[in-house]
Design a protein around this motif. Structure first.
Motif, mmCIF file in Angstrom:
data_model
loop_
_atom_site.group_PDB
_atom_site.id
_atom_site.type_symbol
_atom_site.label_atom_id
_atom_site.label_comp_id
_atom_site.label_asym_id
_atom_site.label_seq_id
_atom_site.Cartn_x
_atom_site.Cartn_y
_atom_site.Cartn_z
ATOM 1 N N LEU A 40 9.784 -39.079 -29.117
ATOM 2 C CA LEU A 40 10.844 -38.091 -29.300
ATOM 3 C C LEU A 40 11.990 -38.358 -28.349
ATOM 4 O O LEU A 40 13.160 -38.229 -28.718
ATOM 5 C CB LEU A 40 10.285 -36.680 -29.081
ATOM 6 C CG LEU A 40 9.375 -36.171 -30.186
ATOM 7 C CD1 LEU A 40 8.811 -34.815 -29.812
ATOM 8 C CD2 LEU A 40 10.137 -36.077 -31.489
ATOM 9 N N GLY A 41 11.653 -38.745 -27.120
ATOM 10 C CA GLY A 41 12.687 -39.061 -26.144
ATOM 11 C C GLY A 41 13.578 -40.178 -26.658
ATOM 12 O O GLY A 41 14.806 -40.098 -26.590
ATOM 13 N N ILE A 42 12.961 -41.212 -27.216
ATOM 14 C CA ILE A 42 13.743 -42.352 -27.680
ATOM 15 C C ILE A 42 14.536 -42.000 -28.936
ATOM 16 O O ILE A 42 15.726 -42.286 -29.039
ATOM 17 C CB ILE A 42 12.821 -43.554 -27.942
ATOM 18 C CG1 ILE A 42 12.274 -44.050 -26.614
ATOM 19 C CG2 ILE A 42 13.580 -44.662 -28.647
ATOM 20 C CD1 ILE A 42 11.164 -45.040 -26.757
ATOM 21 N N ALA A 43 13.886 -41.333 -29.879
ATOM 22 C CA ALA A 43 14.569 -41.024 -31.135
ATOM 23 C C ALA A 43 15.773 -40.120 -30.890
ATOM 24 O O ALA A 43 16.887 -40.408 -31.351
ATOM 25 C CB ALA A 43 13.588 -40.361 -32.103
ATOM 26 N N PHE A 44 15.568 -39.046 -30.131
ATOM 27 C CA PHE A 44 16.685 -38.136 -29.895
ATOM 28 C C PHE A 44 17.687 -38.741 -28.923
ATOM 29 O O PHE A 44 18.883 -38.457 -28.988
ATOM 30 C CB PHE A 44 16.170 -36.783 -29.407
ATOM 31 C CG PHE A 44 15.625 -35.942 -30.510
ATOM 32 C CD1 PHE A 44 16.426 -35.017 -31.152
ATOM 33 C CD2 PHE A 44 14.314 -36.099 -30.944
ATOM 34 C CE1 PHE A 44 15.938 -34.252 -32.191
ATOM 35 C CE2 PHE A 44 13.820 -35.338 -31.982
ATOM 36 C CZ PHE A 44 14.634 -34.418 -32.616
ATOM 37 N N GLY A 45 17.180 -39.587 -28.033
ATOM 38 C CA GLY A 45 18.078 -40.297 -27.124
ATOM 39 C C GLY A 45 18.977 -41.243 -27.896
ATOM 40 O O GLY A 45 20.160 -41.392 -27.596
ATOM 41 N N TYR A 46 18.416 -41.867 -28.914
ATOM 42 C CA TYR A 46 19.200 -42.788 -29.746
ATOM 43 C C TYR A 46 20.363 -42.028 -30.373
ATOM 44 O O TYR A 46 21.494 -42.496 -30.393
ATOM 45 C CB TYR A 46 18.317 -43.384 -30.841
ATOM 46 C CG TYR A 46 18.920 -44.597 -31.496
ATOM 47 C CD1 TYR A 46 18.664 -45.861 -30.994
ATOM 48 C CD2 TYR A 46 19.740 -44.470 -32.604
ATOM 49 C CE1 TYR A 46 19.229 -46.978 -31.580
ATOM 50 C CE2 TYR A 46 20.312 -45.575 -33.196
ATOM 51 C CZ TYR A 46 20.047 -46.831 -32.679
ATOM 52 O OH TYR A 46 20.608 -47.933 -33.254
ATOM 53 N N TYR A 47 20.045 -40.817 -30.823
ATOM 54 C CA TYR A 47 21.080 -39.965 -31.396
ATOM 55 C C TYR A 47 22.102 -39.564 -30.325
ATOM 56 O O TYR A 47 23.312 -39.652 -30.529
ATOM 57 C CB TYR A 47 20.421 -38.733 -32.019
ATOM 58 C CG TYR A 47 21.354 -37.580 -32.238
ATOM 59 C CD1 TYR A 47 22.206 -37.551 -33.343
ATOM 60 C CD2 TYR A 47 21.389 -36.524 -31.330
ATOM 61 C CE1 TYR A 47 23.078 -36.497 -33.532
ATOM 62 C CE2 TYR A 47 22.262 -35.462 -31.514
ATOM 63 C CZ TYR A 47 23.099 -35.451 -32.611
ATOM 64 O OH TYR A 47 23.956 -34.417 -32.787
ATOM 65 N N ALA A 48 21.589 -39.168 -29.162
ATOM 66 C CA ALA A 48 22.480 -38.654 -28.119
ATOM 67 C C ALA A 48 23.419 -39.732 -27.599
ATOM 68 O O ALA A 48 24.574 -39.463 -27.299
ATOM 69 C CB ALA A 48 21.650 -38.079 -26.967
ATOM 70 N N TYR A 49 22.911 -40.945 -27.474
ATOM 71 C CA TYR A 49 23.728 -42.014 -26.905
ATOM 72 C C TYR A 49 24.360 -42.879 -27.987
ATOM 73 O O TYR A 49 24.853 -43.954 -27.696
ATOM 74 C CB TYR A 49 22.874 -42.895 -25.992
ATOM 75 C CG TYR A 49 22.537 -42.240 -24.680
ATOM 76 C CD1 TYR A 49 23.519 -42.049 -23.713
ATOM 77 C CD2 TYR A 49 21.242 -41.822 -24.403
ATOM 78 C CE1 TYR A 49 23.222 -41.451 -22.510
ATOM 79 C CE2 TYR A 49 20.933 -41.219 -23.199
ATOM 80 C CZ TYR A 49 21.926 -41.036 -22.264
ATOM 81 O OH TYR A 49 21.628 -40.444 -21.078
ATOM 82 N N PHE A 50 24.304 -42.415 -29.224
ATOM 83 C CA PHE A 50 24.852 -43.230 -30.302
ATOM 84 C C PHE A 50 26.358 -43.374 -30.117
ATOM 85 O O PHE A 50 27.082 -42.397 -30.062
ATOM 86 C CB PHE A 50 24.534 -42.604 -31.664
ATOM 87 C CG PHE A 50 24.848 -43.524 -32.796
ATOM 88 C CD1 PHE A 50 23.934 -44.481 -33.194
ATOM 89 C CD2 PHE A 50 26.067 -43.446 -33.458
ATOM 90 C CE1 PHE A 50 24.224 -45.346 -34.228
ATOM 91 C CE2 PHE A 50 26.361 -44.306 -34.487
ATOM 92 C CZ PHE A 50 25.436 -45.259 -34.875
ATOM 93 N N ASP A 51 26.813 -44.603 -29.991
ATOM 94 C CA ASP A 51 28.215 -44.864 -29.719
ATOM 95 C C ASP A 51 28.565 -46.147 -30.466
ATOM 96 O O ASP A 51 28.390 -47.253 -29.957
ATOM 97 C CB ASP A 51 28.397 -45.013 -28.204
ATOM 98 C CG ASP A 51 29.835 -45.347 -27.840
ATOM 99 O OD1 ASP A 51 30.652 -45.518 -28.768
ATOM 100 O OD2 ASP A 51 30.138 -45.433 -26.639
#
Lengths: 476, 215
Positions: free
Chosen positions: A31-42
């Motif tokens: 979950l950390g990675i999946a939502f992190g991917y979304y959060a840091y999507f640039d």
């Protein structure tokens, strides 16, 4: 959907996955990675090499490679690996495998039967003497090993039949074993306190100093209850007969204490003393404690290759269990905070306009309820970080909060439906001991735990006296 | 499939157990540090780095071993009530959506991270002794690969269980029963109670015996 709401969604998915029974460490990680991917999507940053390759007119293979590589160019991966490394190089958690090993080796040192027998003889004139002996044995043994299940089952096989044979009441006899065995997660040197310290950033040393008196205080309350009940209702705990006890001179009893109670108590005090007075870091003291445990096992002629191997492998497994949880939660927690989930919760809670006392009660109540289905490791590593940032707003010391949590989590082992202590005991008890008897036996101890928390709140000196005396007044 | 599960179990157990012994090195290393600091006033420059490296290696390498013995902490208050078939079905899905993405990320991100460290043979900044740490960072990659291999075995376990209706036991548990029997000749029976409960999640002991049929 705004980011803070996404964070709340992340928390809900986590809860769902926990309920489904998937290993929590990996759920947190994913979950950390999946939502992190979304959060840091640039997109600009991630596909910059691709854009550049296109501009330079590189051949199509290179462009395709850069385009694909763009997907992995998310900063979450750097964050994740950095967080993982910080758990691996964490100087607080290093003490965990050492204390675990000390526990496993002491557990195998053939000491508990000797200890119980000795204490039973030593306390033979007290009301409810076997229960008193069982409680003191549990407390000491649980403090040294910190492994609740082992203490409860060992004592369940050792003290319970003895008490039932002496016509002790079943509820009275089972309650004392469950409650006593559970003290191991509270009285230092306990793993729970290290895990809390690592989560909250409070110093382990201060945490240990603060937890010592409350732990002994709770054990003292249990003891008062056991003796008091035996005085009020002598039928619950008949006096031992002469042939049960046998004749023992004072010298014999002293010798028995010297060879069973004293070495173990000395080991614990040496480890604690080294930590509290700053002779050694908790990690070093844990290493010395583990060495002491090994020597103790040698002295009792219990150190076999087999047992050493068991202790080593079990240490590795249990360390992995605790520390992988940290690997998962480190990334999860930072993404949760980054998305603003933490802030949202803080805003909602402060918006409720609660008094500090109310907040404290609500927080402890939530932890109490979480303790029914969950284990303390999950509660501390996953849920405590949600409360921690709120403490400053209510001017509650994280140290004080931590001690209350540690006392509170005693109930996690004692409260149905997932009272692990009761299940351990039921698993090895004679068939006529019903699980409901064990639950009823434990109920009074849960009330005592709650009483203990109230007393700690009213008299915070129980927590602060020792750390303040050793290290001077607390920084506010 | 069964062959692969055995292979993965053995591989994970081998790495987990070999590195488990670092606890002994850790005990003596730390004790030595305290001894020389107080007895000879000569603290070592390596003990601190040694402690966290051994600890980190110990638990990272044991990750797959722990997974193969189903000893990672899980909230099993619903899970334990289900039939093995349902457990396996739910777990299979969760392995695919939760386990593999995370572990794959661990391997690739760890690869980049360790590679950077190797490229300039990074040393620890905690002491002037220049303790190398690139090998320690490589542990992330190895632990990730081990978990990946074990994860595939766990998926196979789920598939097998969905077919047969019961979990395939881990190799070591079979040995353990033998060991227990061997022990019974020499040790008093009381000791066995203590081992049955070392399954760290909240199984009761009677269930723990049944749990041995689980991965």
């Amino acid at each position: 959907m705004s980011d803070p709401l996404v964070a709340v969604g992340m928390l809900l998915i986590l809860l769902l996955a926990i309920f489904l029974g998937f290993p929590v460490a990996f759920t947190l990680m994913a979950l950390g990675i999946a939502f992190g991917y979304y959060a840091y999507f640039d997109a600009d940053r991630m596909w910059r090499p691709y854009e550049r390759a296109v501009e330079q007119g590189a051949d199509s293979w290179v462009i395709a490679e850069h385009w694909l590589g763009g997907f992995f160019n998310n900063r979450i991966f750097d964050l994740f690996v950095n967080q993982t490394y910080s758990v691996m190089a964490n100087d607080v958690l290093t003490a965990i495998p050492l204390f675990l090993f000390m526990g496993y080796i002491v557990e195998r040192a053939n000491i508990v039967d000797r200890l119980f027998h000795t204490l039973f003889i030593a306390t033979r004139r007290l009301p409810g003497s076997m229960a008193v002996a069982a409680l003191v044995t549990c407390t000491l043994f649980a403090t040294a090993t910190g492994i609740v299940g082992a203490v409860v089952t060992l004592m369940g096989l050792l003290a319970l039949p003895a008490m039932l044979k002496a016509k002790y009441d079943i509820r009275y006899a089972t309650g004392v074993i469950c409650a006593g065995g559970t003290l191991g997660i509270l009285i230092p040197p306990s793993i729970l306190l290290i895990v809390y310290a690592a989560t909250s950033g409070v110093s382990v040393v201060r945490m240990y100093a603060a937890a010592l008196l409350p732990g002994l205080f709770l054990a003292g309350l249990y003891l008062l209850y056991v003796i008091g009940l035996a005085l009020l209702k002598p039928g619950l705990a008949p006096k031992p007969t002469k042939e049960d006890v046998g004749e023992h001179t004072f010298g014999e009893v002293v010798w028995m204490m010297l060879t069973s109670f004293v070495p173990l108590a000395f080991l614990i005090l040496a480890v604690l003393g080294a930590i509290l007075f700053g002779f050694a870091t908790p990690t070093e003291a844990a290493a010395i404690g583990a060495l002491g445990g090994l020597l103790l096992a040698v002295a009792y002629g219990a150190l076999t290759w087999q047992r050493l191997k068991e202790s080593v492998y079990l240490t590795a497994r249990t360390s992995a269990m605790v520390c992988w949880l940290f690997v998962g939660s480190a990334t999860f927690a930072s993404i949760f905070a980054y998305l603003g989930g933490q802030q949202l919760i803080a805003d909602v809670v402060t918006g409720l306009d609660m008094s500090p006392l109310m907040f404290l009660i609500v927080a402890q109540l939530i932890i109490f309820i979480l303790g029914w289905p969950l284990e303390w490791t999950e509660i501390i590593v996953i849920f405590i970080p949600i409360f921690l940032p709120l403490l400053a707003h209510f001017q509650i010391d994280p140290l004080f909060f931590g001690i209350l949590v540690a006392v509170n989590l005693q109930t996690a082992f004692l409260s149905p439906p997932m009272a692990m202590s009761a299940y351990y005991l039921k698993g090895i008890a004679p068939a006529h001991v019903q699980i409901t008897d064990i639950f009823r036996g434990m109920m009074p101890y849960m009330l005592i735990v709650i009483l203990c928390m109230v007393l700690i709140y009213i008299f915070p000196q129980i927590v602060y006296w020792l750390p303040d005396t050793i290290y001077g007044a607390r920084p506010i | 499939m069964q062959y692969y599960i055995r292979f993965a179990d053995d591989l994970s157990a081998w790495f987990g157990k070999v590195f488990a012994w670092s606890i002994i090195v850790m005990i003596f290393g730390m004790s030595y540090e305290v001894l020389v600091r107080y007895a000879f006033k000569a603290p070592t420059p390596w003990a601190y780095d040694l402690s966290y490296m051994l600890y980190g290696t110990l638990f990272m390498m044991a990750g797959a071993y722990t997974l193969s013995r189903d000893a990672h902490v899980r909230g099993d208050f619903l899970y334990r009530l289900w039939t093995p078939r349902r457990q396996a079905t739910v777990e299979l899905v969760l392995y695919i959506i939760f386990f593999f993405p995370g572990v794959t990320a661990l391997i690739f991100a760890g690869w980049k991270y360790a590679g950077r460290s190797w490229s300039y043979l990074e040393v620890s900044s905690n002491s002037p002794a220049g303790i190398p740490i690139y090998q320690f960072k490589t542990v992330i990659v190895i632990a990730g690969v081990l978990l990946f291999i074990q994860g595939i075995a766990q998926v196979f376990r789920c598939v097998l269980c969905m077919r047969t209706g019961h979990w395939m036991r881990a190799v070591e548990d079979v040995e353990e029963t033998e060991k227990v029997l061997m022990e019974a000749k020499t040790l008093d029976v009381l000791k066995h109670g203590s081992e049955a409960v070392d399954i760290p999640s909240g199984y009761d002991v009677t269930a723990a015996k049944d749990e041995r049929t689980k991965p």
